[in-house]
Design an enzyme around this catalytic site. Sequence first.
Site, PDB file in Angstrom:
ATOM      1  N   HIS A 122       0.884  -1.002   0.296  1.00 45.42           N
ATOM      2  CA  HIS A 122      -0.146  -0.064   0.015  1.00 45.42           C
ATOM      3  C   HIS A 122       0.699   1.092   0.041  1.00 45.42           C
ATOM      4  O   HIS A 122       0.356   2.288  -0.335  1.00 45.42           O
ATOM      5  CB  HIS A 122      -0.950   0.008   1.214  1.00 45.42           C
ATOM      6  CG  HIS A 122      -0.648   0.326   2.610  1.00 45.42           C
ATOM      7  ND1 HIS A 122       0.023  -0.600   3.448  1.00 45.42           N
ATOM      8  CD2 HIS A 122      -0.075   1.427   3.268  1.00 45.42           C
ATOM      9  CE1 HIS A 122       0.612  -0.290   4.525  1.00 45.42           C
ATOM     10  NE2 HIS A 122       0.507   1.143   4.238  1.00 45.42           N
ATOM     11  N   ASP A 152      -0.047  -7.574   1.510  1.00 39.96           N
ATOM     12  CA  ASP A 152       0.476  -6.411   1.677  1.00 39.96           C
ATOM     13  C   ASP A 152       1.815  -6.110   1.634  1.00 39.96           C
ATOM     14  O   ASP A 152       2.599  -5.259   2.339  1.00 39.96           O
ATOM     15  CB  ASP A 152      -0.086  -5.585   2.765  1.00 39.96           C
ATOM     16  CG  ASP A 152      -0.088  -4.088   2.828  1.00 39.96           C
ATOM     17  OD1 ASP A 152       0.075  -3.596   1.594  1.00 39.96           O
ATOM     18  OD2 ASP A 152      -0.459  -3.310   3.650  1.00 39.96           O
ATOM     19  N   SER A 226       4.857   2.626   7.950  1.00 38.14           N
ATOM     20  CA  SER A 226       4.602   1.417   7.334  1.00 38.14           C
ATOM     21  C   SER A 226       5.539   0.891   6.204  1.00 38.14           C
ATOM     22  O   SER A 226       6.253   1.904   5.670  1.00 38.14           O
ATOM     23  CB  SER A 226       3.358   1.691   6.367  1.00 38.14           C
ATOM     24  OG  SER A 226       2.120   1.830   6.995  1.00 38.14           O
ATOM     25  N   GLY A 282      -8.940 -25.011  -2.996  1.00 41.16           N
ATOM     26  CA  GLY A 282     -10.344 -24.637  -3.890  1.00 41.16           C
ATOM     27  C   GLY A 282     -11.764 -24.958  -3.054  1.00 41.16           C
ATOM     28  O   GLY A 282     -12.432 -25.690  -3.638  1.00 41.16           O
ATOM     29  N   ARG A 286     -16.070 -21.857   6.686  1.00 43.60           N
ATOM     30  CA  ARG A 286     -16.357 -20.772   7.857  1.00 43.60           C
ATOM     31  C   ARG A 286     -15.913 -21.428   9.290  1.00 43.60           C
ATOM     32  O   ARG A 286     -16.028 -22.799   9.162  1.00 43.60           O
ATOM     33  CB  ARG A 286     -17.883 -20.403   7.918  1.00 43.60           C
ATOM     34  CG  ARG A 286     -18.703 -21.704   8.068  1.00 43.60           C
ATOM     35  CD  ARG A 286     -20.075 -21.079   8.104  1.00 43.60           C
ATOM     36  NE  ARG A 286     -20.461 -20.315   9.248  1.00 43.60           N
ATOM     37  CZ  ARG A 286     -21.718 -19.927   9.581  1.00 43.60           C
ATOM     38  NH1 ARG A 286     -22.885 -20.128   8.984  1.00 43.60           N
ATOM     39  NH2 ARG A 286     -21.993 -19.130  10.788  1.00 43.60           N
TER      40      ARG A 286
END
Length: 378
Positions: A122, A152, A226, A282, A286
């Site tokens: 970012h 990130d 960051s 694949g 939950r």
Amino acid sequence: MVRERVVSQLQSLGWPIAAGLLIALLALLVFPDLRPEAMFSQPAPADGRSLSYANAVERAAPAVANIYTRKPLERQRHPLADHPFYRRFFRQSDSPQQERMQSALGSGVIIDERGYLLTNEHVIKGAEEILVWLQDGRETQAELVGTDPESDLAVLKIDMEGLTAIEVADPSLARVGDIVLAIGNPFGVGQTVTQGILSATGRYNLRISEYENFLQTDAAVNVGNSGGALVDIQGRLLGINTAILGEGDTSVGVSFAIPADSAMRSLREIIEHGRVVRGWLGLDARPMTPELASSLELESTEGVIITNIIEDSPAEQAGLVAGDVLTHIDNQSVGQGRQGMNQIATTPPGSEVTLRVLRDGRRLELTTTIGERPAPNS
């Protein structure tokens, strides 16, 4: 008679005791570190200064760079700009360009003396130009080698001599309560060091990135930190500072860093392949909750419940179906799902794995071959 025997025994022990005391005294004189006050207290430095982390900073700080980027910023177009009457006024204005440049800042860590740096994705996202400013004052343009948006992270490359690469620690050996230092460029003021403790490990479900396994610390981390370094008191890299928790842009004592081993894995993949190659099953799943476990008449909340199987995926080839409860991959617990997700991601495509599931009260073991995770936008 008894008294005489006791006196005789004490007299016979006199020489050994005296010799022992003399040896102990000589040892304390020769080895002062054996003294009780030296063994059970933290000695001050020889020059009389207070306890300091300066040595750790001296080792790590040269490897932490400030990063500046130039990003195109679209200017809002006036609603009357296309009106036949007003169009000519906008054409004649002093601002014909519809774009201007915006500066952004962050931090990065030199991982390799060849010039490879790690930072956050970012920090450099959308940048047209990336500038790296080293601690010794040198500045240069950086090449973007590749990014890993799902964690990130980004890898940069600079062409410069005399670079100092940071030593990398094993974050799995770090313990909650360990002292840590954050080094970066908060608010663009220049390289800054803050100190705190390791508050937690294995943080996830923060919705910061797709693959989360964060180190949490209370060291002050702010905008500009960051991509900077989280180091131990030996100056070794523990993680890449990535995010803070709070509504604003100011530290509230809760910040997160990507563990160094995960970051290094991404760096090696990006250098070798231009991207990060991850394993893939694949399926969608939950976490198991007490309510779900009760409704399925399960004795524990271990595992995840599969909600969807992708067609022609390794999961379908294994024979998994929606409603199965996946508990283990190669005898390792999937936990609440995040552990299993990270395990699959770090398994090379083409590897065979054994899946342990619960189906209608029966325990099954299924095998399949791990596939390659599709690119995020494919």
